[in-house]
Enzyme design. Structure first.
Site, PDB file in Angstrom:
ATOM      1  N   LYS A 183       2.354  11.871  -4.566  1.00 16.21           N
ATOM      2  CA  LYS A 183       3.687  11.520  -5.387  1.00 16.21           C
ATOM      3  C   LYS A 183       3.815  10.086  -5.293  1.00 16.21           C
ATOM      4  O   LYS A 183       3.817   9.456  -4.196  1.00 16.21           O
ATOM      5  CB  LYS A 183       4.705  11.916  -4.297  1.00 16.21           C
ATOM      6  CG  LYS A 183       6.190  11.774  -5.024  1.00 16.21           C
ATOM      7  CD  LYS A 183       7.364  11.697  -4.428  1.00 16.21           C
ATOM      8  CE  LYS A 183       7.698  10.601  -3.732  1.00 16.21           C
ATOM      9  NZ  LYS A 183       8.170   9.413  -4.937  1.00 16.21           N
ATOM     10  N   GLU A 259       0.768   4.349   7.386  1.00 10.50           N
ATOM     11  CA  GLU A 259       1.151   2.913   6.945  1.00 10.50           C
ATOM     12  C   GLU A 259       2.225   2.302   6.663  1.00 10.50           C
ATOM     13  O   GLU A 259       2.823   2.652   5.728  1.00 10.50           O
ATOM     14  CB  GLU A 259      -0.072   2.678   6.215  1.00 10.50           C
ATOM     15  CG  GLU A 259      -1.535   3.023   6.583  1.00 10.50           C
ATOM     16  CD  GLU A 259      -2.739   2.473   5.212  1.00 10.50           C
ATOM     17  OE1 GLU A 259      -3.774   2.782   5.596  1.00 10.50           O
ATOM     18  OE2 GLU A 259      -2.289   1.580   4.403  1.00 10.50           O
ATOM     19  N   CYS A 293       2.064  -5.670   2.400  1.00 12.37           N
ATOM     20  CA  CYS A 293       2.355  -5.157   4.044  1.00 12.37           C
ATOM     21  C   CYS A 293       1.656  -6.240   4.762  1.00 12.37           C
ATOM     22  O   CYS A 293       2.149  -6.250   6.082  1.00 12.37           O
ATOM     23  CB  CYS A 293       2.212  -3.672   4.261  1.00 12.37           C
ATOM     24  SG  CYS A 293       0.441  -3.293   4.097  1.00 12.37           S
ATOM     25  N   GLU A 392      11.543  -7.438   8.213  1.00 12.58           N
ATOM     26  CA  GLU A 392      10.414  -7.338   6.923  1.00 12.58           C
ATOM     27  C   GLU A 392      11.373  -7.666   5.724  1.00 12.58           C
ATOM     28  O   GLU A 392      12.189  -6.996   5.224  1.00 12.58           O
ATOM     29  CB  GLU A 392       9.636  -5.857   6.921  1.00 12.58           C
ATOM     30  CG  GLU A 392       8.796  -6.072   5.698  1.00 12.58           C
ATOM     31  CD  GLU A 392       8.064  -4.652   5.557  1.00 12.58           C
ATOM     32  OE1 GLU A 392       8.658  -3.904   5.429  1.00 12.58           O
ATOM     33  OE2 GLU A 392       6.874  -4.606   5.340  1.00 12.58           O
TER      34      GLU A 392
HETATM   35  P1  NAD Z   1       9.425   3.460   0.771  1.00 12.19           P
HETATM   36  O1  NAD Z   1       9.724   3.841   2.065  1.00 12.19           O
HETATM   37  O2  NAD Z   1      10.880   3.081   0.165  1.00 12.19           O
HETATM   38  O3  NAD Z   1       9.002   4.505  -0.464  1.00 12.19           O
HETATM   39  C1  NAD Z   1       7.652   4.747  -0.088  1.00 12.19           C
HETATM   40  C2  NAD Z   1       7.379   6.313  -0.738  1.00 12.19           C
HETATM   41  O4  NAD Z   1       8.526   7.115   0.008  1.00 12.19           O
HETATM   42  C3  NAD Z   1       8.161   6.385  -2.188  1.00 12.19           C
HETATM   43  O5  NAD Z   1       7.056   7.198  -2.977  1.00 12.19           O
HETATM   44  C4  NAD Z   1       9.382   7.196  -1.933  1.00 12.19           C
HETATM   45  O6  NAD Z   1       9.897   7.851  -3.061  1.00 12.19           O
HETATM   46  C5  NAD Z   1       9.150   7.835  -0.883  1.00 12.19           C
HETATM   47  N1  NAD Z   1      10.452   8.339   0.254  1.00 12.19           N
HETATM   48  C6  NAD Z   1      11.445   7.780   0.250  1.00 12.19           C
HETATM   49  N2  NAD Z   1      12.272   8.297   0.940  1.00 12.19           N
HETATM   50  C7  NAD Z   1      11.869   9.660   1.344  1.00 12.19           C
HETATM   51  C8  NAD Z   1      12.083  10.627   2.003  1.00 12.19           C
HETATM   52  N3  NAD Z   1      13.269  10.901   2.564  1.00 12.19           N
HETATM   53  N4  NAD Z   1      11.144  11.612   2.288  1.00 12.19           N
HETATM   54  C9  NAD Z   1       9.866  11.553   1.617  1.00 12.19           C
HETATM   55  N5  NAD Z   1       9.592  10.453   0.869  1.00 12.19           N
HETATM   56  C10 NAD Z   1      10.307   9.458   0.796  1.00 12.19           C
HETATM   57  O7  NAD Z   1       8.349   2.221   0.518  1.00 12.19           O
HETATM   58  P2  NAD Z   1       8.359   1.062  -0.739  1.00 12.19           P
HETATM   59  O8  NAD Z   1       9.846   0.454  -0.959  1.00 12.19           O
HETATM   60  O9  NAD Z   1       7.952   1.899  -1.773  1.00 12.19           O
HETATM   61  O10 NAD Z   1       7.356   0.234  -0.232  1.00 12.19           O
HETATM   62  C11 NAD Z   1       7.471  -0.781   0.512  1.00 12.19           C
HETATM   63  C12 NAD Z   1       7.382  -0.664   2.082  1.00 12.19           C
HETATM   64  O11 NAD Z   1       5.949  -0.152   2.311  1.00 12.19           O
HETATM   65  C13 NAD Z   1       7.219  -2.023   2.892  1.00 12.19           C
HETATM   66  O12 NAD Z   1       7.942  -1.871   4.124  1.00 12.19           O
HETATM   67  C14 NAD Z   1       5.785  -2.398   3.284  1.00 12.19           C
HETATM   68  O13 NAD Z   1       5.478  -2.979   4.416  1.00 12.19           O
HETATM   69  C15 NAD Z   1       5.258  -0.888   3.501  1.00 12.19           C
HETATM   70  N6  NAD Z   1       3.879  -0.922   3.133  1.00 12.19           N
HETATM   71  C16 NAD Z   1       2.954  -0.566   3.892  1.00 12.19           C
HETATM   72  C17 NAD Z   1       1.546  -0.502   3.914  1.00 12.19           C
HETATM   73  C18 NAD Z   1       0.719  -0.306   4.889  1.00 12.19           C
HETATM   74  O14 NAD Z   1      -0.400  -0.448   4.975  1.00 12.19           O
HETATM   75  N7  NAD Z   1       1.139  -0.599   6.264  1.00 12.19           N
HETATM   76  C19 NAD Z   1       1.146  -0.859   2.547  1.00 12.19           C
HETATM   77  C20 NAD Z   1       2.153  -0.808   1.603  1.00 12.19           C
HETATM   78  C21 NAD Z   1       3.361  -0.878   1.718  1.00 12.19           C
HETATM   79  O1  6OD Z   2      -6.697  -2.618   1.636  1.00 11.71           O
HETATM   80  C1  6OD Z   2      -6.262  -1.564   2.157  1.00 11.71           C
HETATM   81  O2  6OD Z   2      -7.146  -0.483   2.145  1.00 11.71           O
HETATM   82  C2  6OD Z   2      -4.847  -1.126   2.221  1.00 11.71           C
HETATM   83  N1  6OD Z   2      -4.331  -0.031   2.699  1.00 11.71           N
HETATM   84  C3  6OD Z   2      -3.955  -2.229   2.178  1.00 11.71           C
HETATM   85  C4  6OD Z   2      -2.495  -2.160   2.191  1.00 11.71           C
HETATM   86  C5  6OD Z   2      -1.898  -3.033   1.781  1.00 11.71           C
HETATM   87  C6  6OD Z   2      -0.419  -3.021   1.927  1.00 11.71           C
HETATM   88  O3  6OD Z   2       0.497  -3.358   1.258  1.00 11.71           O
END
Ligand code: NAD
Ligand code: 6OD
Length: 488
Positions: A183, A259, A293, A392
């Site tokens: 998804k 993550e 992130c 964040e």
């Molecule tokens: P989000 O949590 O809003 O959404 C991520 C996904 O989760 C989307 O596909 C969304 O539709 C789904 N989702 C939302 N609510 C849900 C629920 N109740 N049940 C199941 N699925 C649900 O995140 P975002 O705004 O898309 O991304 C930004 C965030 O992601 C930031 O906090 C960022 O730090 C984090 N991020 C972390 C990493 C990492 O590697 N740690 C990498 C990329 C992004």
């Molecule tokens: O480089 C990667 O493998 C990874 N998971 C990056 C995540 C980045 C977050 O925004």
């Protein structure tokens, strides 16, 4: 500098179940918006609960079909072919990604899409080198492990690095012999939709990879999280969403890999090479509009070089070009959408209420009337406890704070609920090891940032995640292990 493409690129996004795109249901279509122009570029078919059930059923059935009998070498060959097909279509995929996210086309090309291909090529090789463990217990017994795929894996993805992160999950999942229901984020559905076509072209049997579009709550995300036939969930996104998914997954005890968010420290000691620090800090602060992130959004600078650092950093930040993602000169594109744009701007306002001083940036560029553009913004004068230093923001906004000692900066670095990434700049070898070992984060870079080797464990501690992926760590997640004991 000229525009690299004469126009943006878009496709409509249908659900892909058991090897076929499913006809869209008219009333479940929602608009896909280009964040750089605010224009509608196509539609996305939100999956119904029944379609999510069908996707999971197809994935479960595919485990018993030809896919379940593929040798490791056959799986590896398919992965390699998918990686090759991504490279053959690299420009189209980069154009779709840049249009969907608002990020610079060249960044999409060089970082997102090439890395997506590398994810497949890397795991195609890595899987052929895996071996099992065996233990001879004093000639009384021989113990050995056997592994099997964990089963049907749901992949719930964010919008910031759509294809990079989706393939970071899908490649090891397929290498391990699992099947997938993916998804993508509702805001960035396009490259995932092309990817399933490329998987099919590479010869992946039907049902092995399925794609459902939609939102989180009361939609595809929630349906997958609670689905009894989903065996494992790999999720990347916000910490708050992670807790919701974990609750939904708890009754059926799914394996999870999360993550999550970060508020990463970038620690600059006075003995570092400031020019090198500034080149990399521009990227770690503002790459992808600060929506990575791993971005270092808390910059701690040793007091003796604080003024010099700020002067150079502000000057270089002012030189960054913001605007059309398809212009060759663009460094900074648009943030993902209206809601996020407003959230980031509200943090810039909050910073001023928290007595912060804006040294550059601070709002939308006056010269760009449309699109969700925010200037790269540097803030000083904030305290460690201010919300802008603790929470964040996930945009092109950094806070810079001075420090006087190693102990003090370590305390600041660890004083957050997150623990994803950290960067340390120093030429003192002993200090580098000492500080790296004490930082509470899953990833620590010394004198560099976001330098990846896919064999290494990737993930966060504290509120930044559960589990690690990468190399053997990915296979720990995508496989179940049994121990067999033979009495001799
Ligand atoms: P989000 O949590 O809003 O959404 C991520 C996904 O989760 C989307 O596909 C969304 O539709 C789904 N989702 C939302 N609510 C849900 C629920 N109740 N049940 C199941 N699925 C649900 O995140 P975002 O705004 O898309 O991304 C930004 C965030 O992601 C930031 O906090 C960022 O730090 C984090 N991020 C972390 C990493 C990492 O590697 N740690 C990498 C990329 C992004
Ligand atoms: O480089 C990667 O493998 C990874 N998971 C990056 C995540 C980045 C977050 O925004």
């Amino acid at each position: 500098m000229q525009d690299l493409l004469s126009s943006t690129k878009s496709i409509n996004c249908r659900n892909f179940i058991n090897g076929k795109f499913i006809d869209e249901v008219e009333e479940r279509k929602f608009a896909n918006i280009n964040p750089a122009t605010e224009e509608e570029i196509g539609w996305v078919a939100e999956a119904t609960k029944q379609q999510v059930d069908e996707a999971v059923a197809a994935a479960k059935q595919a485990l018993q079909g030809p896919w379940g009998k593929f040798t490791v070498k056959q799986r590896s060959n398919i992965l390699r072919r998918i990686g090759d097909l991504i490279l053959e279509n690299v420009e189209e995929l980069a154009a779709l990604e840049a249009t969907d996210t608002g990020k610079p086309y060249l960044l999409a090309l060089e970082m997102d899409i090439k890395r997506a291909a590398h994810n497949f090529h890397f795991f195609a090789d890595y899987v052929t080198s895996l071996s099992n463990d065996s233990y001879n217990q004093d000639n009384i017994a021989l113990h050995y492990t056997v592994t099997r795929p964990v089963g049907v894996v749901a992949m719930i993805n964010p919008w910031n690095l759509p294809l990079l992160l989706l393939t970071w999950k899908l490649a090891p999942c397929l290498a391990a012999g699992c099947t997938a229901v993916m998804k993508p984020a509702e805001l960035t559905p396009m490259t995932a939709t092309r990817l399933v076509e490329l998987c099919q072209e590479a010869g992946l049997p039907e049902g092995v990879v399925n794609l459902v579009h939609g939102f989180g709550a009361d939609s595809a995300g929630a349906f997958l999280s609670e689905h009894p036939n989903v065996d494992a969930i790999t999720f990347t996104g916000e910490t708050k969403t992670g807790t919701t998914i974990m609750k939904a997954a708890a009754p059926t005890l799914k394996k999870v890999s999360f993550e999550l968010g970060g508020k990463n420290p970038n620690i600059i000691f006075a003995d570092s090479d400031l020019d090198e620090v500034i080149d990399t800090t521009l990227k770690s602060s503002f790459m992808n509009q600060g929506q990575v992130c791993l971005c270092g959004s808390r910059i701690y600078v040793e007091r003796s070089v604080y003024d010099t650092f700020l002067e150079k950093f502000v000057e270089r930040t002012k030189e960054l070009k913001i605007g059309n993602p398809f212009n060759e000169a663009t460094d900074i594109g648009a943030v993902i959408g209206k809601e996020h744009y407003e959230k980031v701007l509200s943090y810039i306002e909050l910073a001023q209420e928290e007595d912060g001083h804006i040294l550059t940036g601070g709002g939308r560029p006056a010269s760009i009337p449309k699109g969700y553009f925010i200037e790269p913004t540097i803030i000083t004068g904030l305290t460690q406890q201010s919300r802008c230093v603790q929470e964040e923001i996930f945009g092109p906004v950094v806070a810079v704070l001075p420090f006087d000692s190693e102990e003090e900066v370590l305390a600041y670095a660890n004083d957050t609920k997150y623990g994803l990434g950290a960067t340390i700049w120093t030429n003192d070898l002993r200090r580098a090891h000492r500080v790296a070992a004490q930082i509470e984060s899953g990833i620590v870079w010394v004198n560099t940032w976001y330098l990846r080797d896919l064999r290494t464990p990737f993930g966060g501690m504290k509120h930044s995640g559960i589990g690690r992926e990468g190399g053997s760590h990915s296979f720990e997640f995508y496989c179940e292990v049994s121990n067999v004991t033979i009495k001799l």
